[in-house]
Design a protein around this motif. Structure first.
Motif, PDB file in Angstrom:
ATOM      1  N   THR A 198     -24.405  24.475   9.142  1.00  0.00           N
ATOM      2  CA  THR A 198     -25.754  25.382   8.807  1.00  0.00           C
ATOM      3  C   THR A 198     -26.666  25.452  10.020  1.00  0.00           C
ATOM      4  O   THR A 198     -27.868  26.010  10.065  1.00  0.00           O
ATOM      5  CB  THR A 198     -26.637  24.867   7.491  1.00  0.00           C
ATOM      6  OG1 THR A 198     -26.617  23.582   7.753  1.00  0.00           O
ATOM      7  CG2 THR A 198     -25.554  25.289   6.310  1.00  0.00           C
ATOM      8  N   HIS A 225     -24.005  29.684   1.880  1.00  0.00           N
ATOM      9  CA  HIS A 225     -25.472  29.593   2.745  1.00  0.00           C
ATOM     10  C   HIS A 225     -26.121  28.131   2.377  1.00  0.00           C
ATOM     11  O   HIS A 225     -25.435  27.150   2.203  1.00  0.00           O
ATOM     12  CB  HIS A 225     -26.274  30.799   2.090  1.00  0.00           C
ATOM     13  CG  HIS A 225     -27.223  31.086   3.173  1.00  0.00           C
ATOM     14  ND1 HIS A 225     -26.981  31.320   4.355  1.00  0.00           N
ATOM     15  CD2 HIS A 225     -28.648  31.279   3.019  1.00  0.00           C
ATOM     16  CE1 HIS A 225     -28.273  31.718   4.815  1.00  0.00           C
ATOM     17  NE2 HIS A 225     -29.237  31.481   4.318  1.00  0.00           N
ATOM     18  N   TRP A 246     -28.559  29.100  -3.941  1.00  0.00           N
ATOM     19  CA  TRP A 246     -28.345  30.517  -3.344  1.00  0.00           C
ATOM     20  C   TRP A 246     -27.331  31.280  -4.073  1.00  0.00           C
ATOM     21  O   TRP A 246     -26.365  30.552  -4.457  1.00  0.00           O
ATOM     22  CB  TRP A 246     -28.166  30.168  -1.787  1.00  0.00           C
ATOM     23  CG  TRP A 246     -27.123  29.465  -1.424  1.00  0.00           C
ATOM     24  CD1 TRP A 246     -25.722  29.689  -1.120  1.00  0.00           C
ATOM     25  CD2 TRP A 246     -27.017  27.926  -1.429  1.00  0.00           C
ATOM     26  NE1 TRP A 246     -24.940  28.687  -1.212  1.00  0.00           N
ATOM     27  CE2 TRP A 246     -25.522  27.380  -1.412  1.00  0.00           C
ATOM     28  CE3 TRP A 246     -28.181  26.937  -1.796  1.00  0.00           C
ATOM     29  CZ2 TRP A 246     -25.437  26.259  -1.232  1.00  0.00           C
ATOM     30  CZ3 TRP A 246     -27.544  25.658  -1.497  1.00  0.00           C
ATOM     31  CH2 TRP A 246     -26.307  25.276  -1.247  1.00  0.00           C
ATOM     32  N   ASP A 288     -28.117  36.232   1.528  1.00  0.00           N
ATOM     33  CA  ASP A 288     -27.148  35.590   2.920  1.00  0.00           C
ATOM     34  C   ASP A 288     -25.962  34.790   2.601  1.00  0.00           C
ATOM     35  O   ASP A 288     -26.018  33.862   1.300  1.00  0.00           O
ATOM     36  CB  ASP A 288     -28.167  34.605   3.365  1.00  0.00           C
ATOM     37  CG  ASP A 288     -29.298  35.411   4.254  1.00  0.00           C
ATOM     38  OD1 ASP A 288     -29.358  36.799   4.365  1.00  0.00           O
ATOM     39  OD2 ASP A 288     -30.187  34.887   4.940  1.00  0.00           O
ATOM     40  N   THR A 289     -24.987  35.223   3.217  1.00  0.00           N
ATOM     41  CA  THR A 289     -23.832  34.307   3.161  1.00  0.00           C
ATOM     42  C   THR A 289     -22.946  34.326   4.477  1.00  0.00           C
ATOM     43  O   THR A 289     -23.047  35.391   5.221  1.00  0.00           O
ATOM     44  CB  THR A 289     -23.280  34.895   1.995  1.00  0.00           C
ATOM     45  OG1 THR A 289     -22.032  34.197   1.709  1.00  0.00           O
ATOM     46  CG2 THR A 289     -22.846  36.358   2.108  1.00  0.00           C
ATOM     47  N   ILE A 342     -22.731  30.597   7.789  1.00  0.00           N
ATOM     48  CA  ILE A 342     -23.907  30.876   6.922  1.00  0.00           C
ATOM     49  C   ILE A 342     -23.974  32.432   6.905  1.00  0.00           C
ATOM     50  O   ILE A 342     -24.900  32.725   6.148  1.00  0.00           O
ATOM     51  CB  ILE A 342     -24.793  30.074   6.939  1.00  0.00           C
ATOM     52  CG1 ILE A 342     -25.412  29.935   8.269  1.00  0.00           C
ATOM     53  CG2 ILE A 342     -24.530  28.296   6.548  1.00  0.00           C
ATOM     54  CD1 ILE A 342     -26.792  29.070   8.506  1.00  0.00           C
ATOM     55  N   HIS A 343     -23.820  32.967   8.213  1.00  0.00           N
ATOM     56  CA  HIS A 343     -24.120  34.435   8.103  1.00  0.00           C
ATOM     57  C   HIS A 343     -22.978  35.334   8.727  1.00  0.00           C
ATOM     58  O   HIS A 343     -22.266  34.773   9.410  1.00  0.00           O
ATOM     59  CB  HIS A 343     -25.437  34.638   9.013  1.00  0.00           C
ATOM     60  CG  HIS A 343     -26.843  34.460   8.815  1.00  0.00           C
ATOM     61  ND1 HIS A 343     -27.881  34.332   9.291  1.00  0.00           N
ATOM     62  CD2 HIS A 343     -27.135  34.317   7.173  1.00  0.00           C
ATOM     63  CE1 HIS A 343     -28.876  34.191   8.380  1.00  0.00           C
ATOM     64  NE2 HIS A 343     -28.615  34.088   7.484  1.00  0.00           N
TER      65      HIS A 343
END
Length: 400
Positions: free
Chosen positions: A53, A224, A238, A255-256, A289-290
């Motif tokens: 992350t 995320h 999340w 967000d993922t 994470i994005h």
């Protein structure tokens, strides 16, 4: 030990000094429910697959050099004013002919009018995504319509508690409207502190659903993390969201990072008439994470059973400067990736309503107000690895 000088009392005093924008920590029955969650282990919520992350060590130093370099900073902003569609009350008062209409308000904020109901995803009307009004990423374009004149909203859906998705002034403005709030497990603590009555909360774990005004809202997994403070404890969940009405189905990714679970979500809740997919604020320094635009298109196809179907609305780009990529890159890369699969993409200006069943806004308006793009993805696409299991995992956390 719980006396005046104990660590517990010190933490309690520090919590008491936090401003309202930081929200509240889950406690009591809410915390007990969190501990019972199958997605909570070893004191924190867990991702469906491992996820780094934040950059660390040498990579953190390298990232800082790139992020603050003068030329790089200029690439991350438009060269002129972002065109905002002058959404009017008349636009939104007229029911969509097809029964489904989406209005991207910028970043991840979308007003979805679905089967006679109105769902507002991740509303952020504030000038900065920050706990402070004097520092933090500043909005690059005005909001298309004042929140006070938006009209009736049946349910507000929150994907997670980061500042660019959960905004204190926006929630306070909506708290007085009587709307229902659908949020991931633990996030209700923030909203209650900000004046939302508990009976207007639908607080869900992954795979749990709530019925609101004839719509079925399901919290679905995402890759995320959470937190609104420097010491994030992963005590708020999340989520992505699937929303089903009598005639239409839509999906919001929040967000993922990319992960195999999109196909499972599609099998259980799809196919979708439209998806709202995060395609911005990606970086090689936080690849888990994005999603990149290439990964975002693949996620959409996974959700649709592996084939082009429905409409993809790119979100989480254009409004705030949150990553080192060029400002216009997410929009352009998404179109290139979607074209390879004949997947329809909507590219509205902020505030421009459209119906997925009708003509789609397709003008690449960002090219007129951006510096030339190097289009690196066209040469690197063949080497792009989308397999999350090959990436090392870490427990480090950063808010993005």
């Amino acid at each position: 030990m719980t006396g005046a000088g104990s660590p517990h009392s010190l933490r309690a005093r520090l919590r008491g000094l936090r401003s309202a924008a930081f929200g509240a920590d889950p406690a009591g029955a809410r915390m007990a429910r969190i501990r019972r969650s199958p997605n909570f282990a070893d004191g924190s919520f867990q991702n469906p697959v491992g996820a780094r992350t934040r950059p660390s060590g040498a990579s953190m130093t390298e990232f800082a050099k790139i992020y603050f370099e003068k030329e790089a900073r200029s690439r991350r902003a438009p060269t002129d004013r972002i065109p905002v569609h002058p959404t009017t009350l008349a636009d939104l008062a007229r029911p969509p002919a097809s029964g489904l209409r989406l209005t991207w308000m910028g970043h991840s904020s979308v007003l979805a009018e679905i089967d006679g109901r109105r769902v507002l995803f991740d509303p952020v009307w504030g000038d900065r995504c920050s706990p402070f009004d004097f520092v933090g990423p500043k909005r690059l374009h005005p909001v298309p319509v004042p929140i006070a004149t938006l009209g009736t909203v049946d349910v507000v859906v929150i994907s997670h508690d980061h500042y660019d998705h959960l905004d204190l002034p926006t929630i306070k403005a909506l708290a007085g409207t009587g709307t229902v709030f659908a949020v991931p497990l633990g996030v209700g603590a923030h909203l209650e502190r900000w004046g939302v009555a508990p009976d207007r909360l639908r607080e869900l774990d992954w795979h749990e659903s709530a019925e609101v005004a004839g719509l079925r809202l399901t919290a679905t997994p995402a890759r995320h993390f959470c937190g609104r403070g420097l010491r994030n404890q992963q005590h708020t969940l999340w989520a992505s969201w699937a929303v089903a009405g009598p005639e239409h189905r839509i999906y919001h990714s929040g967000d993922t990072g990319y992960f195999p679970g999109f196909a499972d979500i599609g099998r259980q809740h799809g196919p979708f008439d439209a998806t709202m997919i995060q395609i911005g604020a990606y970086s090689e320094y936080w690849p888990d994470i994005h999603m990149t635009p290439e990964e975002g298109v693949r996620a959409h196809l996974d959700l649709q059973g592996g084939r082009p179907h429905g409409v993809l609305l790119p979100i989480h780009w254009g409004t705030f400067n949150l990553a080192p990529h060029a400002w216009a890159e997410p929009g352009e890369w998404t179109h290139d990736a979607a074209d390879e699969h004949a997947q329809p993409v909507a590219s509205p200006r902020p505030g421009e309503p459209f119906e997925p069943a009708g003509p789609l806004p397709a003008d690449r308006w960002w090219l007129e107000i951006s510096r030339p793009l190097d289009r690196h993805w066209r040469t690197s696409a063949a080497a792009l690895d989308l397999t999350p299991h090959d990436r090392p995992a870490s427990d480090a956390v950063v808010e993005t």
